[in-house]
Each structure stands twice: as structure tokens, then as C-alpha cells.
Design an enzyme around this catalytic site. Sequence first.
Site, mmCIF file in Angstrom:
data_model
loop_
_atom_site.group_PDB
_atom_site.id
_atom_site.type_symbol
_atom_site.label_atom_id
_atom_site.label_comp_id
_atom_site.label_asym_id
_atom_site.label_seq_id
_atom_site.Cartn_x
_atom_site.Cartn_y
_atom_site.Cartn_z
ATOM 1 N N ARG A 38 -9.698 4.515 -7.577
ATOM 2 C CA ARG A 38 -8.918 4.319 -6.359
ATOM 3 C C ARG A 38 -9.878 4.322 -5.184
ATOM 4 O O ARG A 38 -10.779 5.147 -5.097
ATOM 5 C CB ARG A 38 -7.871 5.436 -6.191
ATOM 6 C CG ARG A 38 -6.875 5.490 -7.315
ATOM 7 C CD ARG A 38 -5.881 4.362 -7.161
ATOM 8 N NE ARG A 38 -5.097 4.191 -8.380
ATOM 9 C CZ ARG A 38 -4.343 3.152 -8.609
ATOM 10 N NH1 ARG A 38 -4.254 2.180 -7.736
ATOM 11 N NH2 ARG A 38 -3.672 3.055 -9.721
ATOM 12 N N ASN A 81 1.075 3.890 -3.123
ATOM 13 C CA ASN A 81 0.751 5.313 -2.964
ATOM 14 C C ASN A 81 1.820 6.195 -3.604
ATOM 15 O O ASN A 81 1.507 7.177 -4.281
ATOM 16 C CB ASN A 81 0.596 5.680 -1.493
ATOM 17 C CG ASN A 81 -0.794 5.459 -0.977
ATOM 18 O OD1 ASN A 81 -1.696 5.035 -1.702
ATOM 19 N ND2 ASN A 81 -0.994 5.737 0.299
ATOM 20 N N GLU A 129 0.828 -1.217 0.000
ATOM 21 C CA GLU A 129 0.000 0.000 0.000
ATOM 22 C C GLU A 129 0.858 1.261 0.000
ATOM 23 O O GLU A 129 0.575 2.212 -0.729
ATOM 24 C CB GLU A 129 -0.945 -0.003 1.198
ATOM 25 C CG GLU A 129 -2.040 -1.039 1.131
ATOM 26 C CD GLU A 129 -3.057 -0.778 0.017
ATOM 27 O OE1 GLU A 129 -3.231 0.383 -0.409
ATOM 28 O OE2 GLU A 129 -3.677 -1.752 -0.436
#
Length: 149
Positions: free
Chosen positions: A106, A50, A46
Amino acid sequence: MHNEMTLIFSAVSENEAFARNAVAAFCVPLDPTIDQINDIKTAVSEAVTNCIVHAYPIKPEEKFVTVKTVIDGGTVHIVVSDNGIGIEDVEKAMQPFFTTKPDEERSGMGFTVMESFCDSLEVTKNTPSGTTVSMTKRVRGADWKTNKS
């Protein structure tokens, strides 16, 4: 035990799996449970995603993501950073379902996922640009519960 490593790689999606697996492999000497290693892999995934998706809107393949991992006793410290455009409002960005790219489907759950899989999460703005995500995870070997006194 104290050990550390630093990875620096191009901000392209192909490197997300590399980072996730490299950090997981680095943590193997701690004898983590399957759940603990999966937590670490998910949090790293994650954080790196990002950086790749949000930090570098122009020519990401020419930019870099850094992942520093430190093992200190039974705790893993993971710091993922970039020198990209940064996060204007960190508090807002950490809210569940907030995303700056809703047109790209997203979910806005990255920080929520990182927080749920780690013991601590801190997101800070870099000076002059970029973002740093610091996570910690206490790891106990699979036999820790049975040998605990």
C-alpha cells in the site's frame, strides 16, 4: 438544485468501481468537465478502497460501506463512512506515505490523493467505531468559463 442519494454496499473490492461510477453518474446533471468527473471518481475510489482495505480486517463481506452524495447548487458533498476498526491517529494517517499495511504494498497516499482532487477533505472518527471521510468538490459545467460574466 438540491439532490441526494445514499448507497450502502458490502465492503468487498468489487463494489469500489460500482461506488465510483454511481457517484459520477449522479453528478452528470451538473455538466462537469471530464477532469472534474475524473477527480470525483478518483476521490471516491480512494475513500471506498480505504474502507474496504482497512476498516474491516475480519469478514469484510459481512460489513458495509456507506456513500452519501449531496448536490447543493454547484457543489458536490460526498461522505464515505464505515463502522470498522477506525483510525487510531487521524493526523498521522493523513500524512503522505503512511500505511498500516506496508506488507500489502500500500502506498499510503489515499488521503493525499483525495485531498488533491477535492476542494475540501475532513476525516473523523465515528463513535463508537469507524471512520467518516467528507469531501466537497465545486463543479462547473464545461461551458462555465466561456459564459462567465
